[in-house]
Design an enzyme around this catalytic site. Sequence first.
Site, mmCIF file in Angstrom:
data_model
loop_
_atom_site.group_PDB
_atom_site.id
_atom_site.type_symbol
_atom_site.label_atom_id
_atom_site.label_comp_id
_atom_site.label_asym_id
_atom_site.label_seq_id
_atom_site.Cartn_x
_atom_site.Cartn_y
_atom_site.Cartn_z
ATOM 1 N N ASP A 65 0.824 -1.218 0.000
ATOM 2 C CA ASP A 65 0.000 0.000 0.000
ATOM 3 C C ASP A 65 0.857 1.268 0.000
ATOM 4 O O ASP A 65 0.509 2.260 -0.633
ATOM 5 C CB ASP A 65 -0.918 -0.018 1.240
ATOM 6 C CG ASP A 65 -2.002 1.057 1.180
ATOM 7 O OD1 ASP A 65 -2.621 1.203 0.119
ATOM 8 O OD2 ASP A 65 -2.220 1.747 2.196
ATOM 9 N N TRP A 94 11.689 19.389 17.054
ATOM 10 C CA TRP A 94 11.463 20.487 16.102
ATOM 11 C C TRP A 94 10.002 20.917 16.188
ATOM 12 O O TRP A 94 9.097 20.087 16.124
ATOM 13 C CB TRP A 94 11.787 20.029 14.676
ATOM 14 C CG TRP A 94 11.435 21.060 13.641
ATOM 15 C CD1 TRP A 94 12.071 22.232 13.387
ATOM 16 C CD2 TRP A 94 10.340 21.011 12.715
ATOM 17 N NE1 TRP A 94 11.463 22.917 12.372
ATOM 18 C CE2 TRP A 94 10.388 22.188 11.939
ATOM 19 C CE3 TRP A 94 9.311 20.094 12.463
ATOM 20 C CZ2 TRP A 94 9.469 22.470 10.929
ATOM 21 C CZ3 TRP A 94 8.390 20.372 11.467
ATOM 22 C CH2 TRP A 94 8.475 21.546 10.710
ATOM 23 N N MET A 112 17.577 21.707 9.206
ATOM 24 C CA MET A 112 18.866 21.065 9.451
ATOM 25 C C MET A 112 19.136 21.124 10.930
ATOM 26 O O MET A 112 19.191 22.213 11.508
ATOM 27 C CB MET A 112 19.966 21.860 8.745
ATOM 28 C CG MET A 112 20.199 21.439 7.360
ATOM 29 S SD MET A 112 21.523 22.458 6.713
ATOM 30 C CE MET A 112 21.397 22.029 5.007
ATOM 31 N N HIS A 130 4.911 4.499 -2.791
ATOM 32 C CA HIS A 130 5.160 5.882 -2.366
ATOM 33 C C HIS A 130 6.577 6.076 -1.791
ATOM 34 O O HIS A 130 7.318 6.969 -2.211
ATOM 35 C CB HIS A 130 4.152 6.312 -1.296
ATOM 36 C CG HIS A 130 2.722 6.221 -1.733
ATOM 37 N ND1 HIS A 130 2.322 6.412 -3.028
ATOM 38 C CD2 HIS A 130 1.580 5.974 -1.030
ATOM 39 C CE1 HIS A 130 1.000 6.284 -3.105
ATOM 40 N NE2 HIS A 130 0.528 6.005 -1.910
ATOM 41 N N ARG A 153 10.335 17.520 5.647
ATOM 42 C CA ARG A 153 8.989 17.160 6.121
ATOM 43 C C ARG A 153 8.021 17.299 4.943
ATOM 44 O O ARG A 153 7.765 18.417 4.477
ATOM 45 C CB ARG A 153 8.613 18.105 7.265
ATOM 46 C CG ARG A 153 7.167 18.000 7.734
ATOM 47 C CD ARG A 153 6.851 16.721 8.446
ATOM 48 N NE ARG A 153 7.411 16.657 9.778
ATOM 49 C CZ ARG A 153 6.755 17.026 10.883
ATOM 50 N NH1 ARG A 153 5.532 17.486 10.819
ATOM 51 N NH2 ARG A 153 7.340 16.915 12.063
ATOM 52 N N ASP A 205 15.857 26.456 9.712
ATOM 53 C CA ASP A 205 14.503 25.998 9.426
ATOM 54 C C ASP A 205 13.902 26.747 8.231
ATOM 55 O O ASP A 205 13.817 27.969 8.245
ATOM 56 C CB ASP A 205 13.668 26.252 10.693
ATOM 57 C CG ASP A 205 12.263 25.689 10.594
ATOM 58 O OD1 ASP A 205 11.829 25.376 9.483
ATOM 59 O OD2 ASP A 205 11.624 25.576 11.650
ATOM 60 N N SER A 221 10.459 26.679 6.870
ATOM 61 C CA SER A 221 9.085 26.197 6.979
ATOM 62 C C SER A 221 8.257 26.898 5.916
ATOM 63 O O SER A 221 8.207 28.128 5.881
ATOM 64 C CB SER A 221 8.516 26.503 8.359
ATOM 65 O OG SER A 221 8.986 25.547 9.261
#
Length: 524
Positions: free
Chosen positions: A278, A519, A412, A283, A403, A431, A433
């Site tokens: 699955d 994090w 990092m 993936h 992520r 970061d 984001s």
Amino acid sequence: MSAGLGLSSRSSSLSENYFRSESLSEEKDLESVPETGCLSIIVLGASGDLAKKKTFPALFNLFRQGFLNPDEVHIFGYARTKMSDDALRERIRGYLTPNKGTSSEQSETLSKFLQLVKYVSGSYDSEEGFRLLDKEISEHELAKNSQPGTSRRLFYLALPPSVYPSVCKMIRNYCMNQSHLSGWTRIVVEKPFGKDLSSAEELSSQLGELFDEEQLYRIDHYLGKELVQNLLVLRFANRFFLPLWNRDNIDNIQVVFREDFGTEGRGGYFDEYGIIRDIIQNHLLQVLCLVAMEKPVSLKPEHIRDEKVKFLQSVLPIALEDVVLGQYEGYRDDPTVPDDSNTPTFATVILRIHNERWEGVPFILKAGKALNSRKAEIRVQFKDVPGDIYRCKKQGRNEFVIRLQPSEAMYMKLTVKKPGLEMSTIQSELDLSYRQRYQDVTIPEAYERLILDTIRGDQQHFVRRDELKAAWEIFTPLLHKIDAGEPKSIPYKPGSRGPAEADELLAKAGYVQTHGYVWIPPSL
Ligand SMILES: NC(=O)C1=CN([C@@H]2O[C@H](COP(=O)(O)OP(=O)(O)OC[C@H]3O[C@@H](n4cnc5c(N)ncnc54)[C@H](OP(=O)(O)O)[C@@H]3O)[C@@H](O)[C@H]2O)C=CC1
Ligand SMILES: O=C1O[C@H](COP(=O)(O)O)[C@@H](O)[C@H](O)[C@H]1O
């Protein structure tokens, strides 16, 4: 409506009659072929779960952003269930997320889209239904004054794979666009593509007799996720990573998928497949290919896919001591799941690679349902610093984490001086984001992007037949052993991290978990 996916520098709108118009098109050396014919998108299995949750919403998002021109496009749902056009529209309406704007603008866009949607009912193996479908499509093409041979037909198979061969045969016999001039017929097939090497090869042969490889789009929606699409850019457009990305510096790499819910409502399907078929064989392995493959000669889809195949072919046979399977307690309570099922709902599998770059680096693929969190990420753990004068080893190693979801980010983990008068060290992060850095950008859904690629004729983010074969070659021996009852799935508590044996395997493989550092995605 604005054309704002950020994918095109020249023109993003299909109404301008170009495909393959991404901003990288020159580099990719893909032709820009003008297309003048109308576009019919046919969703087979329109009554189903995927169609309502993913396919129609993706089409709606493309429509509201200007990628599907109402003067050219028509959308047909097809399935056995008897229902009217309006019944299908009502079924999908609640899944279509409105755009920004006043509520009257929103409902106008929604109703314009729904007016493009029609429904045809028929079986998946009878001439009658597909002749009717062809008639409806042809009438639409005539109504749009499409020149014969220029029209485009995209068939999306949101169906169980068992019916792919008969559906493809029906399309081939009764629903083909007469593909001279610039028209085409393309088929999107959903996973799972087979259950093991021989069934996948059989399916590929059956479909291959009906369609050319250029017409077949084997979709793996992880390839449409923003941070997965970023992987090659990151690796090959940044000097930072080039010298570090190898066995000299990297200790181990993990690709992890976690869900905090079980197989609710899909137990019957899931029990036949299990977590490796699955999630891992498709993936996670696709993501891993992009993490580990060599640099392609160019950005042409075939060059990229050639490198993915080469990587897959250098994966060594999986050793049983590199596998931990789990099954969450309560999984068998589902009435569609046999009481003695050994199907894994969790697996950790270590892949070992036999090539110059990665010899000795364990690639840990981990996936589980009913765990303590929902996330997907790539974690690259570096080796310890040699001659560690700060004695910071105990605080944890450098890690580069990508992520994928939720809260798309790259960070990092590194050691810095603890701010203050003392000379001591702590773990911190650099970061990036996405929610914070790209506040005005809406990250597109994977399916949106991949359907657009199909319309544009770009197969880069789809799985080629030889790639699929190589992927099944890796997992089939293990899967056959599991199907025969060994190794056993270890029970784990829903809401936990999975079996403790999986963490022990990771430690044995060399992964050093950082304790005391977490994090936290920045909030706006
Ligand atoms: N749902 C999801 O989240 C995901 C699904 N997929 C894949 O997408 C495809 C479709 O999935 P999903 O929508 O969940 O599937 P469904 O079980 O909802 O099936 C889709 C439609 O196919 C028809 N159908 C169902 N079973 C059969 C059968 N045995 N024989 C013939 N027709 C059948 C039904 O339509 P009718 O009876 O009206 O003809 C049904 O509405 C599958 O290949 C799945 O693996 C991939 C990723 C995620
Ligand atoms: O293909 C599948 O993917 C979903 C998870 O997709 P995501 O984009 O939400 O991460 C998974 O739940 C499902 O079991 C599987 O078939």
